[in-house]
Design a protein around this motif. Structure first.
Motif, PDB file in Angstrom:
ATOM      1  N   THR A 294       0.791  -1.245   0.000  1.00 29.06           N
ATOM      2  CA  THR A 294       0.000   0.000   0.000  1.00 29.06           C
ATOM      3  C   THR A 294       0.816   1.285   0.000  1.00 29.06           C
ATOM      4  OG1 THR A 294      -0.172  -0.025   2.432  1.00 29.06           O
ATOM      5  CG2 THR A 294      -1.899  -1.167   1.189  1.00 29.06           C
ATOM      6  N   VAL A 295       2.115   1.212   0.215  1.00 24.20           N
ATOM      7  CA  VAL A 295       2.892   2.433   0.443  1.00 24.20           C
ATOM      8  C   VAL A 295       2.942   3.335  -0.788  1.00 24.20           C
ATOM      9  CG1 VAL A 295       5.114   1.299  -0.076  1.00 24.20           C
ATOM     10  CG2 VAL A 295       5.073   3.365   1.342  1.00 24.20           C
ATOM     11  N   ILE A 296       3.111   2.779  -1.977  1.00 27.93           N
ATOM     12  CA  ILE A 296       3.197   3.618  -3.180  1.00 27.93           C
ATOM     13  C   ILE A 296       1.854   4.282  -3.459  1.00 27.93           C
ATOM     14  CG2 ILE A 296       3.590   3.609  -5.665  1.00 27.93           C
ATOM     15  CD1 ILE A 296       6.116   3.389  -3.987  1.00 27.93           C
ATOM     16  N   ASP A 297       0.772   3.524  -3.321  1.00 24.60           N
ATOM     17  CA  ASP A 297      -0.555   4.113  -3.508  1.00 24.60           C
ATOM     18  C   ASP A 297      -0.785   5.288  -2.564  1.00 24.60           C
ATOM     19  OD1 ASP A 297      -1.393   2.617  -5.605  1.00 24.60           O
ATOM     20  OD2 ASP A 297      -2.616   1.226  -4.440  1.00 24.60           O
ATOM     21  N   SER A 298      -0.280   5.159  -1.336  1.00 20.59           N
ATOM     22  CA  SER A 298      -0.487   6.238  -0.366  1.00 20.59           C
ATOM     23  C   SER A 298       0.233   7.513  -0.799  1.00 20.59           C
ATOM     24  CB  SER A 298      -0.017   5.791   1.016  1.00 20.59           C
ATOM     25  OG  SER A 298      -0.810   4.725   1.492  1.00 20.59           O
ATOM     26  N   TYR A 299       1.439   7.369  -1.373  1.00 21.78           N
ATOM     27  CA  TYR A 299       2.132   8.527  -1.940  1.00 21.78           C
ATOM     28  C   TYR A 299       1.257   9.205  -2.994  1.00 21.78           C
ATOM     29  CZ  TYR A 299       7.007   8.354  -0.236  1.00 21.78           C
ATOM     30  OH  TYR A 299       8.147   8.443   0.513  1.00 21.78           O
ATOM     31  N   PHE A 300       0.804   8.415  -3.961  1.00 17.04           N
ATOM     32  CA  PHE A 300       0.151   9.011  -5.120  1.00 17.04           C
ATOM     33  C   PHE A 300      -1.290   9.440  -4.835  1.00 17.04           C
ATOM     34  CE2 PHE A 300       3.869   7.237  -7.130  1.00 17.04           C
ATOM     35  CZ  PHE A 300       4.192   8.250  -8.031  1.00 17.04           C
ATOM     36  N   GLN A 301      -1.928   8.824  -3.862  1.00 17.65           N
ATOM     37  CA  GLN A 301      -3.232   9.344  -3.427  1.00 17.65           C
ATOM     38  C   GLN A 301      -3.054  10.717  -2.789  1.00 17.65           C
ATOM     39  OE1 GLN A 301      -4.964   6.396  -0.863  1.00 17.65           O
ATOM     40  NE2 GLN A 301      -5.115   4.885  -2.501  1.00 17.65           N
ATOM     41  N   THR A 302      -1.963  10.884  -2.056  1.00 19.72           N
ATOM     42  CA  THR A 302      -1.667  12.192  -1.468  1.00 19.72           C
ATOM     43  C   THR A 302      -1.359  13.208  -2.563  1.00 19.72           C
ATOM     44  OG1 THR A 302      -0.767  11.114   0.516  1.00 19.72           O
ATOM     45  CG2 THR A 302      -0.214  13.437   0.181  1.00 19.72           C
ATOM     46  N   THR A 374       4.428  -9.310   7.237  1.00 18.76           N
ATOM     47  CA  THR A 374       3.620  -8.101   7.118  1.00 18.76           C
ATOM     48  C   THR A 374       4.454  -6.875   7.477  1.00 18.76           C
ATOM     49  OG1 THR A 374       1.664  -9.348   7.780  1.00 18.76           O
ATOM     50  CG2 THR A 374       1.510  -6.949   7.872  1.00 18.76           C
ATOM     51  N   GLY A 375       4.495  -5.914   6.572  1.00 18.10           N
ATOM     52  CA  GLY A 375       5.221  -4.676   6.829  1.00 18.10           C
ATOM     53  C   GLY A 375       4.616  -3.547   6.033  1.00 18.10           C
ATOM     54  N   THR A 376       4.671  -2.347   6.555  1.00 23.69           N
ATOM     55  CA  THR A 376       3.956  -1.222   5.966  1.00 23.69           C
ATOM     56  C   THR A 376       4.840  -0.214   5.239  1.00 23.69           C
ATOM     57  OG1 THR A 376       4.157   0.013   8.030  1.00 23.69           O
ATOM     58  CG2 THR A 376       2.165  -1.345   7.730  1.00 23.69           C
ATOM     59  N   ASP A 377       6.145  -0.162   5.594  1.00 22.14           N
ATOM     60  CA  ASP A 377       7.019   0.934   5.171  1.00 22.14           C
ATOM     61  C   ASP A 377       6.549   2.242   5.803  1.00 22.14           C
ATOM     62  OD1 ASP A 377       9.296   1.856   3.976  1.00 22.14           O
ATOM     63  OD2 ASP A 377       8.651   1.532   1.907  1.00 22.14           O
ATOM     64  N   ALA A 378       6.028   2.124   7.011  1.00 20.01           N
ATOM     65  CA  ALA A 378       5.465   3.285   7.714  1.00 20.01           C
ATOM     66  C   ALA A 378       6.492   4.398   7.855  1.00 20.01           C
ATOM     67  CB  ALA A 378       4.954   2.862   9.087  1.00 20.01           C
ATOM     68  N   GLY A 379       5.975   5.620   7.799  1.00 17.23           N
ATOM     69  CA  GLY A 379       6.798   6.812   7.848  1.00 17.23           C
ATOM     70  C   GLY A 379       6.840   7.517   6.514  1.00 17.23           C
ATOM     71  N   ASN A 380       6.685   6.742   5.420  1.00 13.37           N
ATOM     72  CA  ASN A 380       6.611   7.364   4.110  1.00 13.37           C
ATOM     73  C   ASN A 380       5.341   8.202   3.997  1.00 13.37           C
ATOM     74  OD1 ASN A 380       8.825   6.479   2.051  1.00 13.37           O
ATOM     75  ND2 ASN A 380       8.394   4.643   3.274  1.00 13.37           N
ATOM     76  N   ILE A 381       5.316   9.123   3.038  1.00 17.03           N
ATOM     77  CA  ILE A 381       4.184  10.028   2.880  1.00 17.03           C
ATOM     78  C   ILE A 381       2.896   9.226   2.695  1.00 17.03           C
ATOM     79  CG2 ILE A 381       3.123  11.754   1.367  1.00 17.03           C
ATOM     80  CD1 ILE A 381       5.954  12.798   0.786  1.00 17.03           C
ATOM     81  N   GLY A 382       1.939   9.445   3.584  1.00 20.54           N
ATOM     82  CA  GLY A 382       0.650   8.779   3.500  1.00 20.54           C
ATOM     83  C   GLY A 382       0.559   7.462   4.238  1.00 20.54           C
ATOM     84  N   THR A 383       1.682   6.991   4.771  1.00 22.38           N
ATOM     85  CA  THR A 383       1.687   5.724   5.518  1.00 22.38           C
ATOM     86  C   THR A 383       2.056   6.040   6.964  1.00 22.38           C
ATOM     87  OG1 THR A 383       2.360   4.523   3.520  1.00 22.38           O
ATOM     88  CG2 THR A 383       2.594   3.372   5.612  1.00 22.38           C
ATOM     89  N   LEU A 384       1.031   6.266   7.763  1.00 24.90           N
ATOM     90  CA  LEU A 384       1.242   6.696   9.146  1.00 24.90           C
ATOM     91  C   LEU A 384       1.752   5.546  10.007  1.00 24.90           C
ATOM     92  CD1 LEU A 384      -1.999   8.799   9.674  1.00 24.90           C
ATOM     93  CD2 LEU A 384       0.300   9.673   9.228  1.00 24.90           C
ATOM     94  N   HIS A 385       2.547   5.889  10.982  1.00 21.43           N
ATOM     95  CA  HIS A 385       3.032   4.882  11.924  1.00 21.43           C
ATOM     96  C   HIS A 385       1.863   4.251  12.676  1.00 21.43           C
ATOM     97  CE1 HIS A 385       7.374   5.225  11.563  1.00 21.43           C
ATOM     98  NE2 HIS A 385       7.209   6.533  11.412  1.00 21.43           N
ATOM     99  N   ALA A 386       1.910   2.956  12.805  1.00 18.74           N
ATOM    100  CA  ALA A 386       0.974   2.128  13.593  1.00 18.74           C
ATOM    101  C   ALA A 386      -0.377   1.944  12.900  1.00 18.74           C
ATOM    102  CB  ALA A 386       0.785   2.676  15.014  1.00 18.74           C
TER     103      ALA A 386
END
Length: 579
Positions: A294-302, A374-386
Motif C-alpha cells: 500500500t505504500v506507493i498508492d499512499s504517496y500518489f493518493q496524497t 507483514t510490513g507497511t514501510d510506515a513513515g513514508n508520505i501517507g503511511t502513518l506509523h501504527a
C-alpha cells in the motif's frame, strides 16, 4: 492470587508489572506454528518470558500469582510490523526528495518532530497490538534512541538497521545533513560500499539495509553494473554476522541480491510475475519477503489530493501528521499542487499494473511456502506509523492470503525476517511474553485483531486505550481531519451527545449531535471544501483555532475562528467567529 477479569480496567495509563508469575487461564491459544487453535489453555509468564503453555487442567495456579481469566477470548502473539522508518513521520513534509515543500516546513523541523515524538509513536504501536517493529533504514542518532527505549513497557521491541546504503541514488535534500542524522549513504564504488557498511558496525545496528536502485532507462544493465557493490556490502556485513535486507522492486535486482546472500527482500517484485526458478531461489536461501502493497498508492493518493484516511488513521494515527496529508491542495502555491496532481494522473495506470503484479506475486510466493512478513514501510508520505498496519493487512487479504497465512505473516514470519524466531513470534515456552488477548477469533474474522482486551508487552499487562493520551488539541485536530475528509460520521465521533455550536458570543446554531449533523450536511455537497489550520492556541481544555476555509475555485478563501471546549474527551461547545 490476584484475578483480573477482562471486564474491569487496570490502573489507568499504567502497566501491571509484578515479580510474581502471571497466569492467563482458559485461553484459546492461536498457535501460528501448527496453525491450530488450542482451547482451554493456560499460559504462564515469569517476568518477560513465557514459562509454560498447556492445558488448564494440567497447570495448577499458585497463591500470589496474577491471574487473567481469558474465558471466551483468543490469545495471539504480539504483531510485528516488519518494515518501518522512524526518520520519516508519515506526513506531507517528510520526504523532500519526493516533494520539496521545505519553503513551508524546513526539513530540520521534521527531524526535530520525529525525535521528540518517538515515544508517542512507539506507544501508538503498542496500542495497536504491534509489539515488534523492524526499522529498515534509520540514522546513527536513531540507533542511540533505540537503545534508550529497549525494554520499556510502553515500547515495542525495535530491530533497527543503520542508514540505507544506496547504489548510486543520492537524494539532494539529504546531502547537507550531519552524518549522525543522515538516513542514506550513497555509494558508487566497491570501496565506498565496503566503507559505508563498516562505518555502521560501531553503532551496533541489528541489520544492514541496501537500497538496490537501478536506472529506469537501463534497469537490467544498471542492476548488473551495481551487483558488485551489493556483493561487497553483503560480504562485509556477513563477516560480522549481520543479516542483510534489500530494497529491490524489480525481479532481476531481487534475484541478484538473493544470489549475493541477502536474507530479506523488503518489497514485492512489481515489474513481472515471478517464475518457479525465482520461487525456488528464495526457498533455497530461506529468504523472507515483505510485500508492502500500500505504500506507493499512499504517496500518489496524497499527490493526487485524493487521500482518504482509514478509520484506523482517524482514530489511531498521529492527528498532526494525518492533517498535513490533506494540505497539498490548499497550499498557497497552487502550481505545486497541480503539478503533483498531473504526475499522479500519469502514474495511475502504471501503479495499477504494478499493484496487480505485486498481488499475484504475493499469492504465488506465499502459497509456495516462501515466508511472507507483514510490513507497511510506515513513515513514508501517507503511511502513518501504527495505524497503517491494518490497511496493509486488508490489501494482503485481498491478494488472496488466508487468515492463517496473514496471522503467520504478522507474527512468526516477522521474527524470521529479523533472524530472531527463537526469541519471539509464537506462544512458546522460552519466548518473549509479547501477547494479545482478543475478544474474538481472528482466524474466522481478521478484524478481531483490533478488538484487543489486553496487550502483554515484555510481560507487562496493558490496556490499549491507556497508552496514548488524547489531549484537547488532539481531539480538535481529529475532528478537523474528519471534516477535511468529508466524513460526517467520523466528524461527529468527537462531539458529546449534548454538544452545542454557537455563533460567538452566545447565539446557539445547533444543539445536540443530530442538529450538528444537519448543520454540517454541506460536507457531502461541496467537493474540495477544505479547512486549513493557520494558528492554534491551547489553554487547559480550551482550544482556539484560526482556520482558512477554501474551495478549489477560491484557494485564498476566508478566515474564521473556532473556540472549542473539550470535556471528557469530547467537544462539548464550539463558538464560531467569522472574520
Amino acid at each position: 492470587m490476584r484475578i483480573i477479569p477482562l471486564m474491569i480496567s487496570v490502573l489507568l495509563g499504567a502497566a501491571i508489572q509484578t515479580s510474581a508469575q502471571t497466569y492467563i487461564t482458559h485461553a484459546n491459544v492461536v498457535d501460528v506454528i501448527s496453525q491450530k487453535i488450542l482451547p482451554d489453555q493456560t499460559i504462564v509468564i515469569q517476568g518477560n518470558t513465557i514459562q509454560q503453555v498447556g492445558a488448564f487442567q494440567k497447570i495448577k495456579v499458585p497463591q500470589g500469582a496474577t491471574v487473567i481469566d481469558a474465558s471466551g477470548k483468543w490469545v495471539t502473539p504480539g504483531l510485528v510490523d516488519a518494515h518501518v522508518h522512524f526518520f520519516q513521520t508519515g506526513g506531507l513534509f517528510t520526504r523532500p526528495d519526493a516533494i520539496d515543500l521545505r519553503k513551508y516546513q524546513p526539513y530540520e523541523k521534521e527531524m526535530e518532530w520525529y525525535k521528540t515524538h518517538m515515544e508517542e509513536q512507539l506507544r501508538r504501536y503498542i496500542s495497536c497490538g504491534i509489539t515488534t517493529v523492524l526499522d529498515l533504514g534509520a540514522t546513527f542518532n536513531l540507533l542511540h534512541m533505540r537503545d534508550t527505549f529497549a525494554g520499556k513497557w510502553y515500547s515495542p521491541r525495535i530491530v533497527m538497521a543503520g542508514p540505507l546504503i544506496s547504489t548510486a541514488y543520492t537524494p539532494k535534500p539529504f546531502d547537507q545533513l550531519d552524518t549522525s542524522d543522515a538516513p542514506i549513504f550513497p555509494v558508487n564504488t566497491l570501496e565506498e560500499a565496503t566503507k559505508a557498511t563498516q562505518q555502521q558496525f560501531s553503532y551496533k545496528p541489528d541489520m544492514i539495509k541496501i537500497w538496490y536502485i537501478t536506472d529506469r532507462q537501463d534497469p537490467e544493465g544498471s542492476a548488473r553494473k551495481r551487483e558488485a557493490m551489493v556483493k561487497a556490502v553483503v560480504s562485509s556485513a556477513q563477516e560480522q554476522h549481520y543479516r542483510v535486507a534489500v530494497h529491490a522492486t524489480n525481479e532481476l535486482p531481487a534475484r541478484l541480491a538473493v544470489e549475493a546472500g541477502a536474507n530479506y527482500l523488503v518489497h514485492s517484485v512489481d515489474n513481472a510475475v515471478v517464475d518457479n526458478s525465482f520461487i525456488q531461489l528464495l526457498l533455497q536461501h530461506q529468504v523472507v519477503l515483505c510485500p508492502t502493497l500500500t505504500v506507493i498508492d499512499s504517496y500518489f493518493q496524497t499527490f493526487a489530493q485524493h487521500y482518504t484516511p482509514t478509520a484506523e488513521d482517524l482514530e489511531k494515527g498521529n492527528p498532526q501528521q494525518l492533517g498535513s496529508l490533506q494540505e497539498l491542495a490548499a497550499l498557497p502555491d497552487t502550481a505545486t499542487g497541480e503539478t503533483y496532481k498531473t504526475i499522479a494522473a500519469k502514474r495511475a495506470g502504471i501503479n495499477a499494473r504494478n499493484d496487480s503484479i505485486s498481488a499475484v506475486n504475493l499469492k504465488k510466493l506465499a502459497d509456495a511456502g516462501v515466508p511472507v512478513a507483514t510490513g507497511t514501510d510506515a513513515g513514508n508520505i501517507g503511511t502513518l506509523h501504527a495505524s497503517s498496519y491494518f490497511k496493509e493487512l486488508r490489501a494482503m487479504q485481498q491478494a488472496g492470503l488466508s487468515n492463517w497465512q496473514l496471522l503467520t505473516a504478522s507474527t512468526i514470519n516477522g521474527a524470521k525476517a529479523a533472524g530472531r524466531e527463537k526469541e519471539f513470534g509464537s506462544i512458546t515456552a522460552g519466548k518473549a511474553a509479547d501477547l494479545l488477548i482478543l475478544k474474538g477469533n481472528p482466524v474466522t474474522d481478521l478484524q478481531q485483531l483490533q478488538q484487543v482486551a489486553y496487550v502483554i508487552n515484555h510481560g507487562a499487562i496493558l490496556q490499549p486505550d491507556t497508552l496514548v493520551e488524547s489531549t484537547p488539541a488532539d481531539i480538535v485536530q481529529r475532528q478537523l481531519n474528519a471534516y477535511n475528509a468529508h466524513d460526517i460520521d467520523a466528524f461527529l465521533e468527537y462531539y458529546a451527545e449534548d454538544a452545542i455550536v454557537y455563533s460567538f458570543p452566545d447565539q446557539p446554531l445547533a444543539k445536540g449531535k443530530e442538529a450538528i449533523r444537519k448543520m454540517y450536511g454541506f460536507l457531502k455537497k461541496v467537493p474540495g471544501l477544505h479547512a486549513t489550520l493557520t494558528s492554534r492556541m491551547v489553554h487547559n481544555n480550551i482550544v482556539i483555532d484560526e482556520e482558512r476555509l477554501s474551495v478549489p475555485r477560491d484557494r485564498k478563501g476566508r478566515y474564521g475562528i473556532a473556540i472549542y471546549t473539550v470535556e471528557n474527551k469530547k467537544i462539548s461547545k464550539v463558538y464560531l467567529i467569522s472574520k
